[in-house]
Scaffold this motif. Structure first.
Motif, PDB file in Angstrom:
ATOM      1  N   VAL A  12       0.838  -1.207   0.000  1.00 51.06           N
ATOM      2  CA  VAL A  12       0.000   0.000   0.000  1.00 51.06           C
ATOM      3  C   VAL A  12       0.873   1.257   0.000  1.00 51.06           C
ATOM      4  N   VAL A  13       1.830   1.315   0.912  1.00 51.78           N
ATOM      5  CA  VAL A  13       2.693   2.500   1.027  1.00 51.78           C
ATOM      6  C   VAL A  13       3.563   2.653  -0.223  1.00 51.78           C
ATOM      7  N   GLY A  14       4.125   1.540  -0.717  1.00 49.09           N
ATOM      8  CA  GLY A  14       4.978   1.611  -1.900  1.00 49.09           C
ATOM      9  C   GLY A  14       4.240   2.092  -3.133  1.00 49.09           C
ATOM     10  N   SER A  15       3.029   1.595  -3.337  1.00 48.60           N
ATOM     11  CA  SER A  15       2.227   2.022  -4.496  1.00 48.60           C
ATOM     12  C   SER A  15       1.851   3.494  -4.385  1.00 48.60           C
ATOM     13  N   ALA A  16       1.536   3.951  -3.176  1.00 47.56           N
ATOM     14  CA  ALA A  16       1.187   5.359  -2.976  1.00 47.56           C
ATOM     15  C   ALA A  16       2.391   6.263  -3.257  1.00 47.56           C
ATOM     16  N   LEU A  17       3.577   5.845  -2.820  1.00 48.88           N
ATOM     17  CA  LEU A  17       4.776   6.651  -3.057  1.00 48.88           C
ATOM     18  C   LEU A  17       5.075   6.761  -4.547  1.00 48.88           C
ATOM     19  N   TYR A  18       4.917   5.672  -5.259  1.00 47.49           N
ATOM     20  CA  TYR A  18       5.165   5.704  -6.704  1.00 47.49           C
ATOM     21  C   TYR A  18       4.230   6.707  -7.376  1.00 47.49           C
ATOM     22  N   ALA A  19       2.949   6.675  -7.012  1.00 46.24           N
ATOM     23  CA  ALA A  19       1.983   7.594  -7.610  1.00 46.24           C
ATOM     24  C   ALA A  19       2.274   9.046  -7.230  1.00 46.24           C
ATOM     25  N   HIS A  59      12.923  10.150  -6.438  1.00 46.26           N
ATOM     26  CA  HIS A  59      13.388   9.192  -5.426  1.00 46.26           C
ATOM     27  C   HIS A  59      12.219   8.427  -4.802  1.00 46.26           C
ATOM     28  N   TYR A  60      11.021   8.991  -4.902  1.00 46.33           N
ATOM     29  CA  TYR A  60       9.842   8.265  -4.424  1.00 46.33           C
ATOM     30  C   TYR A  60       9.636   6.971  -5.219  1.00 46.33           C
ATOM     31  N   ILE A  61      10.027   7.009  -6.498  1.00 42.62           N
ATOM     32  CA  ILE A  61       9.882   5.816  -7.326  1.00 42.62           C
ATOM     33  C   ILE A  61      10.771   4.692  -6.807  1.00 42.62           C
ATOM     34  N   LEU A  62      12.010   5.027  -6.469  1.00 42.25           N
ATOM     35  CA  LEU A  62      12.930   4.003  -5.966  1.00 42.25           C
ATOM     36  C   LEU A  62      12.441   3.437  -4.628  1.00 42.25           C
ATOM     37  N   ILE A  63      12.022   4.308  -3.740  1.00 47.93           N
ATOM     38  CA  ILE A  63      11.529   3.838  -2.439  1.00 47.93           C
ATOM     39  C   ILE A  63      10.263   3.011  -2.613  1.00 47.93           C
ATOM     40  N   GLY A  64       9.362   3.500  -3.465  1.00 45.26           N
ATOM     41  CA  GLY A  64       8.119   2.775  -3.689  1.00 45.26           C
ATOM     42  C   GLY A  64       8.344   1.411  -4.317  1.00 45.26           C
ATOM     43  N   ARG A  65       9.240   1.339  -5.295  1.00 43.15           N
ATOM     44  CA  ARG A  65       9.522   0.043  -5.939  1.00 43.15           C
ATOM     45  C   ARG A  65      10.161  -0.928  -4.954  1.00 43.15           C
ATOM     46  N   ALA A  66      11.034  -0.443  -4.108  1.00 45.45           N
ATOM     47  CA  ALA A  66      11.648  -1.315  -3.112  1.00 45.45           C
ATOM     48  C   ALA A  66      10.595  -1.879  -2.153  1.00 45.45           C
ATOM     49  N   MET A  67       9.666  -1.024  -1.736  1.00 47.38           N
ATOM     50  CA  MET A  67       8.620  -1.482  -0.810  1.00 47.38           C
ATOM     51  C   MET A  67       7.656  -2.456  -1.494  1.00 47.38           C
ATOM     52  N   GLN A  68       7.382  -2.235  -2.774  1.00 43.98           N
ATOM     53  CA  GLN A  68       6.557  -3.187  -3.512  1.00 43.98           C
ATOM     54  C   GLN A  68       7.252  -4.540  -3.625  1.00 43.98           C
TER      55      GLN A  68
END
Length: 260
Positions: free
Chosen positions: A107-114, A126-135
């Motif tokens: 949930v958090v990773g997908s929200a960060l990517y968006a 950088h939100y993309i990198l963090i979001g992809r890692a969490m996904q």
């Protein structure tokens, strides 16, 4: 002499399987869902060229740590004597609690990517990198929990079949991800995100979709899954059954080689 009627009934499939198939299918879709739009999205956010390979590889790195971390969490909640008496421990609660925490990462990773492209004036690649890692952590952890639970809860005669089917849904998710991502980008994206009033663009629409799926997973897992408890005696009986089957296979193999 008439043959006795075969009264053996087919073994009933566990009710939680549909939830597991749904979870693992969409978790694996999240890996390749954004691939058709990832490169232009990073270009739009003025990200360095190195972000593209990082955004792809960091997902797999997250899967590795998610599998190890949530596998260890599952085991700790199930076996630790102190946690057995807590609200989060015990054999019945351990799989469900671990799964819910795992899905929360999705949930958090997908929200960060968006949110990486939510404000065109302040892009956050950088939100993309963090979001992809969490996904990736979510996907790896979820598969570890589901496979471990299948190993404990499923009957030995169904274990191989159910595990292979779970793997089939995972592979289907990886394969169909780009097609699903392109579909949502084209039909639900609306624009390329240049308009400040566009909260959903062709780049973020797939991630919003996965965010909605993660929320539905969390709700469905909370309401629909009550993990069963397999007693120690039952586990011993199942292990003896598996060992005896393996032993008979080994004996027949030796007999065949001796006869030759």
């Amino acid at each position: 002499m008439t043959k006795a009627a075969d009264t053996t009934k087919p073994m009933k499939k566990p009710a939680y399987l549909a939830l597991f198939y749904y979870n693992v299918f969409f978790a694996c879709i999240s890996f390749s869902l954004i691939l058709p739009t990832l490169a232009p999205f990073l270009t739009k956010l003025d990200a360095p060229p190195s972000y593209l390979p990082l955004a792809i590889s960091i997902y797999s790195i997250g899967e590795m740590f998610g599998s190890l971390g949530f596998g260890g969490m599952y085991n700790a909640l199930q076996s630790n004597e102190f946690l057995k008496t807590s609200a989060f421990g015990g054999r019945r609660r351990a799989p469900k609690v671990t799964m819910l925490v795992c899905i929360s990462f999705g949930v958090v990773g997908s929200a960060l990517y968006a949110l990486a492209g939510f404000d065109p004036d302040q892009p956050k690649p950088h939100y993309i990198l963090i979001g992809r890692a969490m996904q990736g952590i979510w996907t790896g952890g979820q598969q570890a929990v589901e496979q471990t639970y299948l190993g404990f809860a499923s009957p030995p005669k169904q274990r191989t079949e159910l595990t292979s089917r779970l793997g089939t849904f995972a592979v289907l998710g990886f394969i169909l991800g780009p097609s699903v991502g392109a579909f949502f980008s084209h039909f639900f994206g609306g624009s390329d995100g240049d308009d400040e009033n566009d909260s959903i663009s062709m780049f973020t629409a797939p991630s919003y979709f996965i965010l909605a799926v993660c929320i539905s997973m969390f709700v469905a897992t909370t309401l629909m899954w009550t993990p069963q408890v397999v007693s120690g005696k039952e586990m011993e009986r199942r292990n003896r059954s598996v060992n005896s089957s393996l032993g008979s296979l080994g004996s027949s193999g030796e007999t065949g080689s001796d006869s030759r």
